[in-house]
Structure formats: C-alpha cells, structure tokens
Design an enzyme around this catalytic site. Structure first.
Site, PDB file in Angstrom:
ATOM      1  N   GLU A  29       1.118  -1.347  -0.177  1.00  7.97           N
ATOM      2  CA  GLU A  29       0.255   0.071   0.020  1.00  7.97           C
ATOM      3  C   GLU A  29       0.829   1.114  -0.135  1.00  7.97           C
ATOM      4  OE1 GLU A  29      -3.596   1.758   1.955  1.00  7.97           O
ATOM      5  OE2 GLU A  29      -1.950   0.946   3.606  1.00  7.97           O
ATOM      6  N   PHE A  30       0.987   1.716  -1.651  1.00  8.79           N
ATOM      7  CA  PHE A  30       2.006   2.913  -0.902  1.00  8.79           C
ATOM      8  C   PHE A  30       1.088   4.512  -0.434  1.00  8.79           C
ATOM      9  CE2 PHE A  30       4.053   1.219  -5.048  1.00  8.79           C
ATOM     10  CZ  PHE A  30       5.085   1.419  -4.622  1.00  8.79           C
ATOM     11  N   ARG A  31       1.508   4.431   0.750  1.00  8.47           N
ATOM     12  CA  ARG A  31       0.633   6.125   1.716  1.00  8.47           C
ATOM     13  C   ARG A  31       1.346   6.953   1.050  1.00  8.47           C
ATOM     14  NH1 ARG A  31      -2.084   4.903   6.417  1.00  8.47           N
ATOM     15  NH2 ARG A  31      -2.504   7.198   6.311  1.00  8.47           N
ATOM     16  N   ARG A  56      -4.483   9.302   2.457  1.00  7.36           N
ATOM     17  CA  ARG A  56      -5.348   9.393   2.957  1.00  7.36           C
ATOM     18  C   ARG A  56      -5.437  10.917   3.427  1.00  7.36           C
ATOM     19  NH1 ARG A  56      -8.201   6.489   3.447  1.00  7.36           N
ATOM     20  NH2 ARG A  56      -7.633   4.323   4.211  1.00  7.36           N
ATOM     21  N   HIS A 116     -12.535   4.713   9.072  1.00 13.45           N
ATOM     22  CA  HIS A 116     -11.719   4.595  10.313  1.00 13.45           C
ATOM     23  C   HIS A 116     -11.623   4.910  11.655  1.00 13.45           C
ATOM     24  CE1 HIS A 116      -9.892   4.425   6.501  1.00 13.45           C
ATOM     25  NE2 HIS A 116      -8.178   3.231   6.919  1.00 13.45           N
ATOM     26  N   LYS A 142     -14.218  -1.335   3.169  1.00 13.67           N
ATOM     27  CA  LYS A 142     -12.678  -1.598   4.614  1.00 13.67           C
ATOM     28  C   LYS A 142     -13.573  -0.897   5.860  1.00 13.67           C
ATOM     29  CE  LYS A 142      -8.401   0.049   5.483  1.00 13.67           C
ATOM     30  NZ  LYS A 142      -7.345   0.639   5.470  1.00 13.67           N
ATOM     31  N   SER A 200       1.863   1.556   9.636  1.00 15.17           N
ATOM     32  CA  SER A 200       1.753   3.000   9.164  1.00 15.17           C
ATOM     33  C   SER A 200      -0.401   2.757  10.118  1.00 15.17           C
ATOM     34  CB  SER A 200       0.422   2.950   7.379  1.00 15.17           C
ATOM     35  OG  SER A 200      -0.325   1.349   7.347  1.00 15.17           O
ATOM     36  N   GLN A 204       0.206  -3.118  13.777  1.00 17.85           N
ATOM     37  CA  GLN A 204       0.423  -4.380  12.675  1.00 17.85           C
ATOM     38  C   GLN A 204       1.289  -4.877  13.311  1.00 17.85           C
ATOM     39  OE1 GLN A 204       1.042  -0.659   9.387  1.00 17.85           O
ATOM     40  NE2 GLN A 204      -0.718  -1.124   8.854  1.00 17.85           N
TER      41      GLN A 204
END
Length: 220
Positions: A29-31, A56, A116, A142, A200, A204
């Site tokens: 995942e490229f943030r 984001r 989120h 999600k 991120s 995690q």
C-alpha cells in the site's frame, strides 16, 4: 493476502521499500499522503506495482492536507493507469465520482471504500451498516477500528465473516492483533503487516513474524 504499507517521504524511497516488501508480501500500500511532494508522474510510476494507492485525508487520520480537487485528480491518474486498488474514505463526498470515472474510462482498478475509528469499535450492527454503505458505492468495503476488549475482537471477525471476500476488516491496537492474524481466515481480502518497524496504524505485526505465525498454524 498480506499487504505491507509503504510509509516514506519520497517516491524514490517508497519504490526501494516496495521492492523489498514485495519479496515477502503479496501487495503493498503506497501511503502517498506521506510524500512531501506528490506529482502525477509519481502516481503513474507506483501504479505499475501490485499495490493499493492511498492518499489519506487528515480528517480520517492521514497526512494529506492539500486541496481536495488535487487529491481527486491524483486518484483519477491512478485509475487511468489501472492500479490494482485505490482506497478512498466513506466520508469523502466525491467517492462516487471516482467510481463513475473508473467505469467511464473502462479501468480495471478496484475501489476500496474505507472507514476508520481510532477510538473504538462500533457495535456489530453499526459495523454491518457501515460496510453495507461502503459496498453500495465501491467494490470492497474496509473498516479499521480500535479494539478495546474481547467483544470488539468478536464483532470485527463476525462482520468480516458476514461479508466474506468483499471486505477488509482490521482491529487496531495491541488488543486487535488477533484480528490481523485471523481476519483472512474469516474472509478478509487481506491483512496489513509492517516491515522494518514502519507501520501505518497501531498494532500492525511484522510481516516476517506474521508469515511465521501462518506457517505454524498451517502445520499444526
């Protein structure tokens, strides 16, 4: 499927990290919101990788504080270049615009609509309602919510199972680690794992450790 978030300040560093991550993970995942500068040509380049492109917004816990018009245009560049996934928030008022754009240009990009909550995990029924709203807009729903007790763990896993194969479900924080391990067994499309102590979101698990846990489970 295991996804490693790439949280670097430049596209050059991001691509180096992505190359390493893809040696052990299925997707990255490229943030992009972590980038100090975001250029359209950078989006074109990172879209070549098996990846999720996420820009984001700060109001959803991200780092992007630029104009919304620019953010939407960057997402459209990703879509035009057939990146595997983009992740855009349920609260983003223009998320349907991105879906329509994808359809109009016949792109193969799948659109993840996300929610989120960094304070708590809503009730089971509330989570069901959130994912249903997401799936009315995008291809994948999600949710990533803070786990504060065992009931939260159960609610996260129950909702994942309810939408098996259509959802990415994550329980954040130390108490949410079980959901990161078990989520894919209950039907989550993927789980996120950190690499080289770069994460991120809270909770995690290191990608190598997660793969070892999966190995032990499969051999037992």
């Amino acid at each position: 499927m295991i996804c490693v978030p790439i949280v670097e300040e430049s596209v050059e560093k991001a691509l180096i990290s992505a190359e390493r991550a893809l040696e052990v993970a299925d997707i990255v995942e490229f943030r992009v919101d972590y980038f100090k500068e975001i250029r359209e040509e950078d989006i074109v380049e990172i879209a070549k990788y098996p990846s999720i492109i996420t820009i984001r917004a700060h109001w959803e816990g991200g780092k992007y504080r630029g104009s919304d018009d620019k953010r939407i245009e960057l997402y459209k560049v990703a879509i035009e270049n057939n990146v595997r996934y983009i992740d855009v928030e349920l609260k983003e008022k223009r998320n349907r615009e991105l879906v329509d754009f994808r359809d109009n240009v016949n792109s193969k990009t799948k659109i993840v609509i996300s929610y989120h909550n960094f304070k708590e995990t809503p009730s089971y029924n509330k989570l069901l309602d959130i994912v249903n709203k997401e799936l009315q807009i995008g291809d994948i729903g999600k949710f990533a919510t803070m786990v504060n007790n065992n009931r939260d763990i159960l609610n996260v896993l129950r909702v994942i199972q309810e939408f098996e194969g259509k959802v990415i479900g994550i329980g954040m924080g130390k108490k949410g680690k079980l959901t990161r391990i078990l989520g894919t067994y209950f039907g989550s499309i993927l789980t996120f794992a950190s690499m080289e102590n770069k994460s991120s979101a809270p909770g995690q698990i290191d990608v190598e450790m997660l793969k070892e846990i999966y190995r032990l489970i499969s051999e037992s």
